[in-house]
Design a protein around this motif. Structure first.
Motif, PDB file in Angstrom:
ATOM      1  N   PRO A 209      11.735  22.845  36.006  1.00 17.18           N
ATOM      2  CA  PRO A 209      10.964  22.208  37.087  1.00 17.18           C
ATOM      3  C   PRO A 209      10.307  23.194  38.053  1.00 17.18           C
ATOM      4  CG  PRO A 209      12.984  21.000  36.714  1.00 17.18           C
ATOM      5  CD  PRO A 209      13.070  22.235  35.849  1.00 17.18           C
ATOM      6  N   THR A 210      10.959  24.335  38.289  1.00 20.75           N
ATOM      7  CA  THR A 210      10.373  25.333  39.176  1.00 20.75           C
ATOM      8  C   THR A 210       9.049  25.869  38.635  1.00 20.75           C
ATOM      9  OG1 THR A 210      10.855  27.337  40.422  1.00 20.75           O
ATOM     10  CG2 THR A 210      11.578  27.300  38.140  1.00 20.75           C
ATOM     11  N   ILE A 211       8.849  25.724  37.317  1.00 16.92           N
ATOM     12  CA  ILE A 211       7.599  26.129  36.658  1.00 16.92           C
ATOM     13  C   ILE A 211       6.685  24.928  36.430  1.00 16.92           C
ATOM     14  CG2 ILE A 211       6.587  27.193  34.606  1.00 16.92           C
ATOM     15  CD1 ILE A 211       8.199  29.140  36.326  1.00 16.92           C
ATOM     16  N   SER A 212       7.245  23.836  35.890  1.00 16.03           N
ATOM     17  CA  SER A 212       6.420  22.669  35.545  1.00 16.03           C
ATOM     18  C   SER A 212       5.899  21.924  36.767  1.00 16.03           C
ATOM     19  CB  SER A 212       7.205  21.702  34.640  1.00 16.03           C
ATOM     20  OG  SER A 212       8.259  21.076  35.346  1.00 16.03           O
ATOM     21  N   VAL A 213       6.415  22.258  37.966  1.00 11.20           N
ATOM     22  CA  VAL A 213       5.888  21.659  39.192  1.00 11.20           C
ATOM     23  C   VAL A 213       4.391  21.935  39.317  1.00 11.20           C
ATOM     24  CG1 VAL A 213       6.424  23.665  40.650  1.00 11.20           C
ATOM     25  CG2 VAL A 213       6.264  21.391  41.677  1.00 11.20           C
ATOM     26  N   ALA A 214       3.934  23.039  38.715  1.00 15.63           N
ATOM     27  CA  ALA A 214       2.515  23.398  38.769  1.00 15.63           C
ATOM     28  C   ALA A 214       1.644  22.367  38.057  1.00 15.63           C
ATOM     29  CB  ALA A 214       2.300  24.781  38.143  1.00 15.63           C
ATOM     30  N   THR A 215       2.247  21.568  37.167  1.00 17.69           N
ATOM     31  CA  THR A 215       1.511  20.514  36.460  1.00 17.69           C
ATOM     32  C   THR A 215       1.886  19.137  36.981  1.00 17.69           C
ATOM     33  OG1 THR A 215       3.154  20.123  34.701  1.00 17.69           O
ATOM     34  CG2 THR A 215       1.632  21.968  34.384  1.00 17.69           C
ATOM     35  N   GLY A 216       2.543  19.100  38.124  1.00 14.71           N
ATOM     36  CA  GLY A 216       3.037  17.825  38.639  1.00 14.71           C
ATOM     37  C   GLY A 216       4.147  17.272  37.777  1.00 14.71           C
ATOM     38  N   PHE A 217       4.916  18.163  37.159  1.00 15.30           N
ATOM     39  CA  PHE A 217       6.021  17.818  36.263  1.00 15.30           C
ATOM     40  C   PHE A 217       5.553  17.034  35.034  1.00 15.30           C
ATOM     41  CE2 PHE A 217       7.941  17.693  40.625  1.00 15.30           C
ATOM     42  CZ  PHE A 217       8.623  18.902  40.544  1.00 15.30           C
ATOM     43  N   GLN A 218       4.326  17.257  34.633  1.00  4.92           N
ATOM     44  CA  GLN A 218       3.801  16.524  33.480  1.00  4.92           C
ATOM     45  C   GLN A 218       3.939  17.291  32.172  1.00  4.92           C
ATOM     46  OE1 GLN A 218       2.849  13.216  33.750  1.00  4.92           O
ATOM     47  NE2 GLN A 218       3.760  13.682  35.754  1.00  4.92           N
ATOM     48  N   ASN A 219       3.877  18.620  32.258  1.00  2.00           N
ATOM     49  CA  ASN A 219       3.904  19.431  31.032  1.00  2.00           C
ATOM     50  C   ASN A 219       4.670  20.727  31.238  1.00  2.00           C
ATOM     51  OD1 ASN A 219       1.916  17.844  29.313  1.00  2.00           O
ATOM     52  ND2 ASN A 219       0.645  18.300  31.092  1.00  2.00           N
ATOM     53  N   CYS A 220       5.226  21.248  30.142  1.00  2.00           N
ATOM     54  CA  CYS A 220       5.792  22.587  30.151  1.00  2.00           C
ATOM     55  C   CYS A 220       4.637  23.590  30.141  1.00  2.00           C
ATOM     56  CB  CYS A 220       6.661  22.815  28.911  1.00  2.00           C
ATOM     57  SG  CYS A 220       8.070  21.687  28.747  1.00  2.00           S
ATOM     58  N   ILE A 221       4.889  24.786  30.630  1.00  2.00           N
ATOM     59  CA  ILE A 221       3.880  25.843  30.599  1.00  2.00           C
ATOM     60  C   ILE A 221       4.105  26.665  29.330  1.00  2.00           C
ATOM     61  CG2 ILE A 221       2.901  27.826  31.806  1.00  2.00           C
ATOM     62  CD1 ILE A 221       2.546  25.203  33.301  1.00  2.00           C
ATOM     63  N   ASP A 222       3.240  26.455  28.349  1.00  2.00           N
ATOM     64  CA  ASP A 222       3.429  27.083  27.034  1.00  2.00           C
ATOM     65  C   ASP A 222       3.430  28.603  27.090  1.00  2.00           C
ATOM     66  OD1 ASP A 222       3.616  24.604  25.842  1.00  2.00           O
ATOM     67  OD2 ASP A 222       1.491  24.503  25.304  1.00  2.00           O
ATOM     68  N   LEU A 223       2.635  29.181  27.978  1.00  3.48           N
ATOM     69  CA  LEU A 223       2.558  30.632  28.075  1.00  3.48           C
ATOM     70  C   LEU A 223       3.915  31.231  28.450  1.00  3.48           C
ATOM     71  CD1 LEU A 223       0.619  33.030  27.873  1.00  3.48           C
ATOM     72  CD2 LEU A 223       0.173  32.805  30.326  1.00  3.48           C
ATOM     73  N   SER A 259      16.997  22.826  21.320  1.00  2.00           N
ATOM     74  CA  SER A 259      17.758  21.650  21.765  1.00  2.00           C
ATOM     75  C   SER A 259      17.216  21.141  23.102  1.00  2.00           C
ATOM     76  CB  SER A 259      19.247  21.969  21.865  1.00  2.00           C
ATOM     77  OG  SER A 259      19.483  23.054  22.727  1.00  2.00           O
ATOM     78  N   PHE A 260      16.831  22.052  24.001  1.00  2.00           N
ATOM     79  CA  PHE A 260      16.186  21.657  25.259  1.00  2.00           C
ATOM     80  C   PHE A 260      14.861  20.965  24.960  1.00  2.00           C
ATOM     81  CE2 PHE A 260      19.265  23.765  27.638  1.00  2.00           C
ATOM     82  CZ  PHE A 260      18.951  23.878  28.978  1.00  2.00           C
ATOM     83  N   LEU A 261      14.026  21.637  24.167  1.00  2.00           N
ATOM     84  CA  LEU A 261      12.671  21.152  23.916  1.00  2.00           C
ATOM     85  C   LEU A 261      12.684  19.796  23.216  1.00  2.00           C
ATOM     86  CD1 LEU A 261      10.027  22.495  24.712  1.00  2.00           C
ATOM     87  CD2 LEU A 261       9.811  23.356  22.371  1.00  2.00           C
ATOM     88  N   SER A 262      13.543  19.654  22.226  1.00  2.00           N
ATOM     89  CA  SER A 262      13.627  18.396  21.488  1.00  2.00           C
ATOM     90  C   SER A 262      14.052  17.245  22.393  1.00  2.00           C
ATOM     91  CB  SER A 262      14.611  18.545  20.323  1.00  2.00           C
ATOM     92  OG  SER A 262      14.776  17.325  19.643  1.00  2.00           O
ATOM     93  N   THR A 263      15.049  17.493  23.229  1.00  2.00           N
ATOM     94  CA  THR A 263      15.527  16.461  24.158  1.00  2.00           C
ATOM     95  C   THR A 263      14.451  16.082  25.158  1.00  2.00           C
ATOM     96  OG1 THR A 263      17.793  17.293  23.969  1.00  2.00           O
ATOM     97  CG2 THR A 263      17.292  15.874  25.840  1.00  2.00           C
ATOM     98  N   SER A 329      23.038  15.688  26.453  1.00  2.00           N
ATOM     99  CA  SER A 329      21.981  15.499  25.447  1.00  2.00           C
ATOM    100  C   SER A 329      21.788  16.767  24.618  1.00  2.00           C
ATOM    101  CB  SER A 329      20.670  15.115  26.135  1.00  2.00           C
ATOM    102  OG  SER A 329      20.805  13.920  26.871  1.00  2.00           O
ATOM    103  N   VAL A 330      21.833  17.916  25.289  1.00  2.00           N
ATOM    104  CA  VAL A 330      21.712  19.199  24.584  1.00  2.00           C
ATOM    105  C   VAL A 330      22.905  19.395  23.648  1.00  2.00           C
ATOM    106  CG1 VAL A 330      21.811  21.712  24.915  1.00  2.00           C
ATOM    107  CG2 VAL A 330      20.276  20.325  26.320  1.00  2.00           C
ATOM    108  N   TYR A 331      24.095  19.079  24.147  1.00  2.00           N
ATOM    109  CA  TYR A 331      25.303  19.205  23.328  1.00  2.00           C
ATOM    110  C   TYR A 331      25.218  18.316  22.093  1.00  2.00           C
ATOM    111  CZ  TYR A 331      30.177  18.572  21.902  1.00  2.00           C
ATOM    112  OH  TYR A 331      31.339  18.481  21.180  1.00  2.00           O
ATOM    113  N   THR A 332      24.698  17.120  22.260  1.00  2.00           N
ATOM    114  CA  THR A 332      24.539  16.209  21.124  1.00  2.00           C
ATOM    115  C   THR A 332      23.636  16.829  20.067  1.00  2.00           C
ATOM    116  OG1 THR A 332      24.850  14.281  22.555  1.00  2.00           O
ATOM    117  CG2 THR A 332      23.776  13.898  20.442  1.00  2.00           C
ATOM    118  N   GLN A 333      22.585  17.520  20.523  1.00  2.00           N
ATOM    119  CA  GLN A 333      21.676  18.199  19.592  1.00  2.00           C
ATOM    120  C   GLN A 333      22.392  19.344  18.868  1.00  2.00           C
ATOM    121  OE1 GLN A 333      18.144  18.031  19.007  1.00  2.00           O
ATOM    122  NE2 GLN A 333      17.981  16.112  20.110  1.00  2.00           N
TER     123      GLN A 333
END
Length: 342
Positions: A209-223, A259-263, A329-333
């Protein structure tokens, strides 16, 4: 008469053999049921006393009050311990002579492999504390050979690098130096006698969230996720080389990245279909005004943060840490792959 006695003894031994095998297996499993933990806040269960982990609203879901976890409840260590069917190992700062049976947790929130912005013991210092316990005969050779070692660190090293340099221009060189330091620490743990060492891969830092806040929490920053993937690729190469060098698979990895990304992607899809469900990139615990700082209070002791209505539906607890639901959720993965660690 002697032959008859011998036949009776042989018959009894045959009857007892399955029981003896069960006892042998039970002893082996019991010997493996210790967990030694090194790293940062993702696995710290109580070592950083002067931190938000010991202040509300941390621990509100489990155990119901602040208890040293950077979360509303259980963290990765708790879930790995549950897989081993043991209680979480005692935090090093809370140890005493009677609570060593499940291992020790040396992890300290905010630290890394190098020195970070937090004045706490980095992984190398944590290993020194472990070595001290071995020298004091708290743990024997069998304990070290059969127990699981969990190492989770690295994200704070990247944060420190970024804040000191105010850019990621030299990030590739830094990744190389960091991974070299990781290898030094892994070798050291193994040299102490550990035979089952698991290193987590770096989480997708562009989704925090400290990074994705730049997109209004809409997307991960791929870079920035690329920083994680490059780090993980180098880690996997080095772990493979270490195992080849030893001639056996002492070192394993736990894939937090996928596991993070999939969840997150699954929860994003659910959120898109039902807006009442929580956006997984948005933190549950946030500051009222611009930005967010979970647990912040003003001079009068008034809360300067808000909480989501249902933490049990969130993925992130605050700006960098998963909630208990997120970790579950991560543990389940990961659960299907945990057997190969022990």
């Amino acid at each position: 008469m002697v032959k008859q006695n011998q036949s009776t003894i042989s018959f009894l031994l045959l009857l007892l053999l399955p029981l003896l095998l069960i006892l042998a297996i039970s002893t082996e499993v019991e010997g493996a049921n210790k967990l030694f933990v090194f790293g940062d806040s993702y696995v710290d269960t109580g070592n950083f006393h002067n931190s938000g982990s010991y202040k509300p609203p941390s621990g509100m879901t489990y155990p119901g009050a602040p208890a040293g976890r950077f979360c509303d409840g259980r963290v990765l260590t708790d879930y790995i311990a549950s897989f081993l069917k043991i209680d979480p190992p005692t935090p090093y700062s809370l140890k005493n002579s009677s609570n060593f049976q499940n291992g020790i947790n040396f992890a300290y929130g905010g630290t890394g492999f190098f020195q970070t912005l937090v004045d706490g013991p980095n992984v190398s210092v944590q290993i020194s504390s472990f070595e001290q316990q071995i020298q004091q005969n708290v743990y024997n050779k069998s304990d070290l050979e059969t127990s699981l070692v969990l190492v989770n660190s690295g994200a704070n090293d990247y944060t420190t690098f970024a804040l000191k340099n105010m850019s990621f221009l030299e990030i590739e060189k830094f990744t190389e130096s960091l991974v070299k330091e990781v290898v030094v620490n892994l070798r050291r743990i193994q040299s102490l006698g550990a035979e089952k060492i698991t290193l987590t891969l770096l989480q997708p830092i562009g989704c925090l969230p400290t990074i994705s806040v730049a997109t209004g929490f809409q997307n991960c920053i791929d870079l920035l996720n690329l920083v994680s993937t490059n780090h993980n690729k180098l880690i996997l190469q080095n772990v493979d080389d270490l195992n080849k060098e030893l001639g056996k698979s002492v070192f394993k990895t736990l894939d937090l990245y996928n596991s993070f990304l999939s969840t997150i992607q699954t929860m994003q899809k659910s959120h898109a279909e039902n807006s009442t469900l929580m956006n997984p990139l948005e933190p549950c615990c946030a500051k009222d005004s611009a930005g967010f700082n979970c647990g912040k209070v003003d001079d009068k002791g008034q809360k300067r943060y808000t909480l989501c209505e249902k933490p049990e539906l969130s993925f992130f607890w605050d700006n960098v840490h998963p909630s208990q639901n997120g970790w579950n959720s991560v543990y389940t993965q990961l659960e299907s792959s945990l057997g190969q660690l022990i």
